[in-house]
Design a protein around this motif. Structure first.
Motif, mmCIF file in Angstrom:
data_model
loop_
_atom_site.group_PDB
_atom_site.id
_atom_site.type_symbol
_atom_site.label_atom_id
_atom_site.label_comp_id
_atom_site.label_asym_id
_atom_site.label_seq_id
_atom_site.Cartn_x
_atom_site.Cartn_y
_atom_site.Cartn_z
ATOM 1 N N GLU A 119 0.826 -1.207 0.000
ATOM 2 C CA GLU A 119 0.000 0.000 0.000
ATOM 3 C C GLU A 119 0.860 1.256 0.000
ATOM 4 N N MET B 188 1.569 4.511 -2.477
ATOM 5 C CA MET B 188 1.496 5.880 -1.955
ATOM 6 C C MET B 188 2.697 6.698 -2.438
ATOM 7 N N ILE C 91 -2.276 14.108 -1.218
ATOM 8 C CA ILE C 91 -1.710 12.785 -0.915
ATOM 9 C C ILE C 91 -1.160 12.770 0.511
ATOM 10 N N ILE D 163 -3.933 12.153 2.817
ATOM 11 C CA ILE D 163 -4.275 10.726 2.872
ATOM 12 C C ILE D 163 -3.298 9.991 3.779
ATOM 13 N N MET D 164 -2.015 10.360 3.709
ATOM 14 C CA MET D 164 -1.019 9.736 4.591
ATOM 15 C C MET D 164 -1.369 9.966 6.056
ATOM 16 N N GLU E 180 -4.064 7.680 7.062
ATOM 17 C CA GLU E 180 -3.549 6.312 7.262
ATOM 18 C C GLU E 180 -2.952 6.173 8.657
ATOM 19 N N GLU F 239 -9.877 3.486 1.532
ATOM 20 C CA GLU F 239 -9.693 4.935 1.679
ATOM 21 C C GLU F 239 -8.587 5.443 0.753
ATOM 22 N N ALA F 240 -7.471 4.684 0.729
ATOM 23 C CA ALA F 240 -6.366 5.107 -0.137
ATOM 24 C C ALA F 240 -6.795 5.048 -1.599
#
Lengths: 184, 302, 102
Positions: A67, A71, C29, C32-33, C36, C74-75
């Motif tokens: 994952e 990213m 992005i 999003i990290m 997470e 979600e990612a």
């Protein structure tokens, strides 16, 4: 794992995880940020192992690799400055967000320490692989099926959303941001 | 697992890497020269460390160590004999896949950290390749674990006392071998790191001791995937007459020789064709393999 | 030695770090990290509770499995949104994506 073994794995992994997690948002290089996040979440898998959740720990280590490497790809794709060599600022509301995060972190920590948690501290003895399997294929089967269908929807929806001229459409020609402007 | 196990695993890694290097010579048709391997390693270790012109220090220096760590961790899950099973976890087969999953970030780190455009492309190529091939790898492990009703490699070996899994699930083996060859950076799947491609690709800029670590880690990877193939598909330590350990060693070396030989004979494909192979053949095939494995388990193993 | 509050404190700090990322970063992005990391903190919480309060509860482990699924979903959807937004307005900086602001 013995109590001492747990502590010996837990403390270094936890501290390194928090430090790397923080540096995800402090480094300017996008490749580093993504790989640090991979490291932090991989170390979380190690924490799971230390807390005797063996299957979850191994699964976490496995899943996060794939994952987070994706990213990193997206970071490098969508960042104007992926190598962090131009010193671009990628933050806003720096002071306020740091203050709020610190306040919430301290609040959660105080809550965790102050609460009188039920039950004496038992030696960690989490469910083994077979018990998780029976849980997934037994009582929680419907939830598990639902999770599978959710992933399917996410895949189809994601592709639809991301394809050329997708949900949001292309920008109107003439506003300077549209790809049609570049073509003409 | 006793206190001596980690040292035993390291010993196996070093000795096995030497054997794999010998096998490489044999497969290439050259005269066997153990001394040449040692001399090459010593030369590498004495070589001064020259750094690339522009590089990302943490990623550049971390990559060989992560690659070695992943390789040794994967090797540690291989069960050699009933008495020496490495890290003997309930979910050891998943740990094998998890350890190999960290080869991908290591190659990416090496490529990005080297700061050379072709090396970065090499890292990206490998990530694209492994996104396709990591899935069949994990799913085939599930298919093989189904008859044993356990993810512990030693249990999967135990269920093969009568018939090796390669005969029960040949299709799983056919899906497994390309995937492990890809993850072990072996030809013909080494379009990210081969010296003929991309001017050497991701690891081309490493020199001295770090290059030696990379070379060692690649041999350990070959050893780990061969050992796991022998354990999961060829019945591990089961065999007539000879002692357990010897059978396991023979099977591992046979698999390693087969993989190295196949790597020399097969042509390299372009990355897009490899990806078509992974996404359109290997992934649907491995889903089918899981279904077939479940049927096999219900019909013959209960 | 390790006990439940220690695990919860670590998880709480991790959540705060994730929150800092979500609030303080401008790139979608990076946001999003941050999410997470926050989900990871939630998972650590659950594993701590399973280990120290309900050692035989497989449903706790199941909740972690579902959270892992959630992270992946979600990612995936997040990336798709970023791609769509980038196609539309050539940027992934959330400060510039202001079209819904009246």
């Amino acid at each position: 794992m013995s109590a001492l073994g747990t502590a010996l794995v837990f403390w270094p992994a936890a501290i390194l995880m928090l430090v790397w997690g923080l540096y995800v948002f402090r480094t300017a290089s996008m490749a580093r940020a993504g790989l640090l996040l991979l490291g932090a979440l991989g170390l979380e898998g190690l924490l799971f192992l230390a807390l005797a959740s063996q299957f979850l720990g191994v699964l976490m280590i496995l899943m996060m690799s794939g994952e987070m490497i994706i990213m990193v790809f997206f970071m490098v794709m969508f960042m104007s400055d992926p190598g962090g060599l131009m010193g671009m600022d990628m933050t806003h509301d720096k002071r306020r967000s740091a203050a709020l995060a610190a306040a919430i972190g301290i609040g959660l920590a105080v809550l965790a320490v102050a609460t009188d948690w039920p039950g004496a501290v038992v030696s960690p003895d989490a469910p083994d692989v077979q018990a998780i399997g029976y849980e997934v294929m037994g009582r929680s089967m419907f939830s598990f099926l639902f999770a599978g269908v959710t992933i399917l929807f996410a895949m189809v929806g994601g592709v639809l959303l991301a394809k050329e001229g997708g949900r949001l459409g292309l920008a109107e020609p003439g506003d300077g941001t549209s790809r049609r402007d570049e073509r003409t | 697992m006793s206190a001596a196990t980690p040292f035993a695993i390291l010993l196996v890694a070093l000795a096995g890497a030497g054997l794999v290097a010998l096998l490489e010579q044999a497969v290439a048709g050259a005269r066997l020269a153990p001394a040449a391997i040692g001399a090459a390693a010593a030369r590498r270790l004495r070589e001064p460390l020259t750094l690339p012109a522009s590089y990302d220090g943490w990623l550049y220096h971390g990559a060989p160590l992560l690659l070695l760590l992943a390789a040794v961790a994967a090797l540690a899950t291989v069960p050699w004999t009933p008495g020496f099973r490495g890290i003997d976890l309930d979910s050891g087969a998943i740990l094998f896949a998890a350890a190999l999953a960290y080869v991908t970030p290591a190659v990416f780190m090496a490529g990005w950290g080297s700061g050379h455009p072709l090396a970065v492309v090499g890292g990206f190529r490998f990530v694209a390749l492994m996104l396709g091939f990591a899935m069949p790898l994990a799913m085939v492990i599930t298919a093989v674990a189904a008859p044993a009703e356990s993810l512990r490699p030693a249990d999967i070996v135990a269920i093969q006392a009568g018939v090796p899994m390669a005969l029960v699930q040949p299709y799983s083996l056919a899906l497994w071998l390309p995937a492990v060859m890809a993850v072990a950076l072996m030809p013909p799947f080494d379009t990210a790191t081969a010296s003929e491609e991309l001017a050497g690709g991701a690891f081309a800029r490493y020199t001295g001791p770090e290059a030696a670590i990379v070379a060692l880690a690649q041999r350990v990877l070959v050893l780990a995937v061969s050992g796991m193939t022998a354990a999961l598909f060829l019945g591990g330590w089961h065999g007539p007459l000879l002692p357990d350990a010897l059978w396991m060693v023979l099977k591992t070396l046979a698999v390693a020789a087969l993989l190295l030989w196949a790597g020399r004979r097969l042509p390299r494909l372009e990355t897009d064709r490899l990806l078509i192979l992974a996404w359109k053949v290997a992934i649907p095939g491995s889903i089918a393999a899981i279904v077939l494995a479940a049927l096999t388990t219900l019909l013959f193993y209960r | 030695m390790i006990s439940l509050p220690v695990v919860l404190v670590v998880a709480g700090l991790m959540f705060a770090i994730g929150l800092y990322g979500v609030l303080g970063q401008t790139n979608a992005i990076m946001v999003i990290m941050g999410v997470e990391l926050m989900l990871g903190a939630a998972m650590l919480n659950v594993v701590g509770f399973v280990a120290y309060a309900h050692p035989d509860a497989a449903s706790g482990a199941f909740l972690v499995l579902i959270t892992m699924t959630l992270m992946a979903v979600e990612a995936a959807v997040g990336f798709a949104l970023v791609v769509a937004a980038f196609r539309h307005s050539r940027t992934a900086e959330i400060d510039d994506l202001t079209e819904l602001e009246g």
